[in-house]
Design an enzyme around this catalytic site. Structure first.
Site, PDB file in Angstrom:
ATOM      1  NE  ARG A  16      -2.428   0.597   3.507  1.00 31.17           N
ATOM      2  CZ  ARG A  16      -1.830   1.314   4.382  1.00 31.17           C
ATOM      3  NH1 ARG A  16      -1.341   2.505   4.265  1.00 31.17           N
ATOM      4  NH2 ARG A  16      -1.378   0.732   5.539  1.00 31.17           N
ATOM      5  CE1 TYR A  74     -17.174  10.925 -15.485  1.00 30.69           C
ATOM      6  CE2 TYR A  74     -15.903  10.764 -13.657  1.00 30.69           C
ATOM      7  CZ  TYR A  74     -16.903  10.004 -14.329  1.00 30.69           C
ATOM      8  OH  TYR A  74     -17.076   8.919 -14.179  1.00 30.69           O
ATOM      9  CG  ASP A 115      -9.458  14.902 -15.191  1.00 26.57           C
ATOM     10  OD1 ASP A 115      -8.658  14.291 -15.980  1.00 26.57           O
ATOM     11  OD2 ASP A 115     -10.176  14.563 -14.526  1.00 26.57           O
ATOM     12  CE  LYS A 161     -12.618   7.159 -18.888  1.00 25.86           C
ATOM     13  NZ  LYS A 161     -12.461   6.732 -17.286  1.00 25.86           N
TER      14      LYS A 161
HETATM   15  C1  LIG Z   1     -12.269  13.478 -17.232  1.00 25.14           C
HETATM   16  C2  LIG Z   1     -12.381  12.345 -16.354  1.00 25.14           C
HETATM   17  N1  LIG Z   1     -11.652  12.228 -15.181  1.00 25.14           N
HETATM   18  C3  LIG Z   1     -11.726  11.251 -14.444  1.00 25.14           C
HETATM   19  C4  LIG Z   1     -12.522   9.988 -14.620  1.00 25.14           C
HETATM   20  C5  LIG Z   1     -12.445   9.117 -13.562  1.00 25.14           C
HETATM   21  O1  LIG Z   1     -11.790   7.868 -13.796  1.00 25.14           O
HETATM   22  P1  LIG Z   1     -12.028   6.541 -13.276  1.00 25.14           P
HETATM   23  O2  LIG Z   1     -13.284   5.952 -13.866  1.00 25.14           O
HETATM   24  O3  LIG Z   1     -10.630   5.868 -13.733  1.00 25.14           O
HETATM   25  O4  LIG Z   1     -12.163   6.481 -11.848  1.00 25.14           O
HETATM   26  C6  LIG Z   1     -13.200   9.998 -15.576  1.00 25.14           C
HETATM   27  C7  LIG Z   1     -14.181   8.823 -16.159  1.00 25.14           C
HETATM   28  O5  LIG Z   1     -14.942   8.770 -17.016  1.00 25.14           O
HETATM   29  C8  LIG Z   1     -13.142  11.173 -16.718  1.00 25.14           C
HETATM   30  O6  LIG Z   1     -13.801  11.005 -17.996  1.00 25.14           O
END
Ligand SMILES: Cc1ncc(COP(=O)(O)O)c(C=O)c1O
Length: 402
Positions: free
Chosen positions: A58, A116, A188, A213
């Site tokens: 961890r 998001y 992000d 992604k």
């Molecule tokens: C722009 C963005 N940030 C964060 C996330 C969250 O990622 P995760 O599903 O790997 O937790 C997503 C998920 O679709 C996303 O589109």
């Protein structure tokens, strides 16, 4: 120990092979959750960070760390100072841990209104319960961002490219604002990936990703990663160790492998997305196409300044004429693209925005956010462009038919 250990001792202490001669080309998967030391002092020094080494999964793991280092190298390539990465079990683990590390009860956050949905929910729900308040603003309106900053603001949170309108954040302008205010700019960059834009080069303090992604790129591993300079990343690492959302080594191996083809995949996906957006925009059944590679998109100018030449991302939102039914019929008629959540993988995925990612929003709220009720978001994969275009045009012909 007895002269001949018992069968259980022998079973647990079976002879291990010698370390192989030669360095493995692919980093191995280290699945051990704990590490043995020659002495108690050595163990204590590793735990205290006084000597390099691993103690417990961890806290740190070589496979996970290799992935985080690799992303830091991609994001920090053009910088004159070192940056470091920390890996997480998911993108949301990376986001929640970063937000917790960089706020405290009474702190204030300024966030882009188009982020998001789960990031929005985290800021507007869970974090608010712990005394962290957030103002959501149009991140392209710099005066609005400046006006929202307060003495207790600790960070501005935005996305390089945001879903589904493909809004582009003017990162250098935001960085100038946050630097002057003495707050962090947290970005992000999931939709861009370092093969399109590296926010740290444009003044961001922290860049993070859902590695699920583009970084992994094959829709087969879930993870997240954060990159920042020393001091900032230390605070995020410490919060990760306390909260516990560590990336599993098998996932780290897959995500790390994905990085090797990131520029190849993303260059191809961006080129196909540009071709796709241009072709689909000409269809008479289409009301609008949101893609920053199109010259009339509001994000085109900042994207040309901030993104690598010719790369505008690979998510295209197509809005046919008509309401929700037209959008859903369009998605249902696709045969090459799959109706599915997520993005950034080799397969082209499509989803009707109003009934899936933005299902909580009524039509008026969608329109206020610049999203048509019929909008369908495409994450362009690596299939041949002609097949994807024919698929979308055929599906559009169908929804137009009586
Ligand atoms: C722009 C963005 N940030 C964060 C996330 C969250 O990622 P995760 O599903 O790997 O937790 C997503 C998920 O679709 C996303 O589109």
């Amino acid at each position: 120990m007895a002269e001949r250990p018992g069968e259980n001792t022998r079973a647990v202490r079976l002879p291990a092979p010698d370390a192989p001669v030669g360095r493995p080309v692919r980093p191995p998967v280290h699945r051990s959750t704990t590490y043995a030391f020659g002495t108690s002092r050595e163990y204590a020094e590793v735990l205290a960070g006084e000597r390099p080494g691993y103690s417990y999964a961890r806290i740190d793991n070589p496979t996970t760390e290799a992935f985080a280092h690799a992303v830091a190298a991609l994001e920090g390539d053009g910088l004159d100072h070192d940056v470091h990465g920390q890996a997480f079990a998911s993108g949301m683990a990376a986001i929640s841990t970063t937000l917790l590390a960089l706020t405290r009860a009474g702190a204030h956050v300024v966030a882009a209104q188009s982020i998001y949905g789960t990031s929005h929910a985290l800021l507007d729900g869970l974090l608010r319960r712990f005394g962290v308040t957030t103002d959501f603003v149009d991140i392209t309106d710099l005066a609005a961002v400046r006006a929202a900053l307060r003495p207790e603001t600790t960070l501005v949170f935005t996305e390089t490219l945001s879903n589904p309108t493909m809004t582009v954040s003017d990162l250098p302008a935001l960085a100038e604002l946050t630097r002057a205010a003495g707050v962090f700019l947290v970005v992000d960059s999931t939709f861009a990936s370092p093969a399109v834009c590296r926010p740290l080069e444009h003044g961001a303090d922290v860049v993070l990703h859902s590695a699920t992604k583009y970084l992994g790129g094959h829709s087969d591993a879930t993870g997240g990663v954060v990159v920042a300079r020393d001091g900032v990343i230390d605070a995020i690492r410490s919060a990760r160790v306390d909260l516990g959302p560590c990336l599993a080594p098998d996932e780290a191996f897959l995500l790390h492998r994905g990085l090797e083809t990131l520029p190849l995949r993303v260059a191809r996906q961006c080129a196909t997305a540009a071709e796709f957006a241009t072709a689909v925009a000409r269809h008479p059944a289409v009301e609008r196409v949101d893609y920053p590679g199109l010259p009339d998109h509001p994000g085109h100018a900042p994207a040309r300044r901030l993104f690598d030449a010719g790369r505008f991302g690979a998510v295209v939102t197509v809005t046919p004429r008509g309401g929700r039914d037209a959008g859903m019929a369009f998605a249902d008629r696709l045969r090459v693209a799959s109706i599915a959540a997520s993005l950034g993988g080799t397969h082209t995925l499509a989803g009707h925005v109003g009934s899936t990612t933005h299902r909580q929003m009524p039509d008026e709220a969608l329109r206020a956010a610049g999203i048509g009720p019929a909008a369908v978001r495409f994450s362009i994969g690596v299939e041949d462009p002609a097949d994807l275009i024919a698929d979308a045009l055929g599906a559009l012909d169908g929804i137009n038919a009586p």
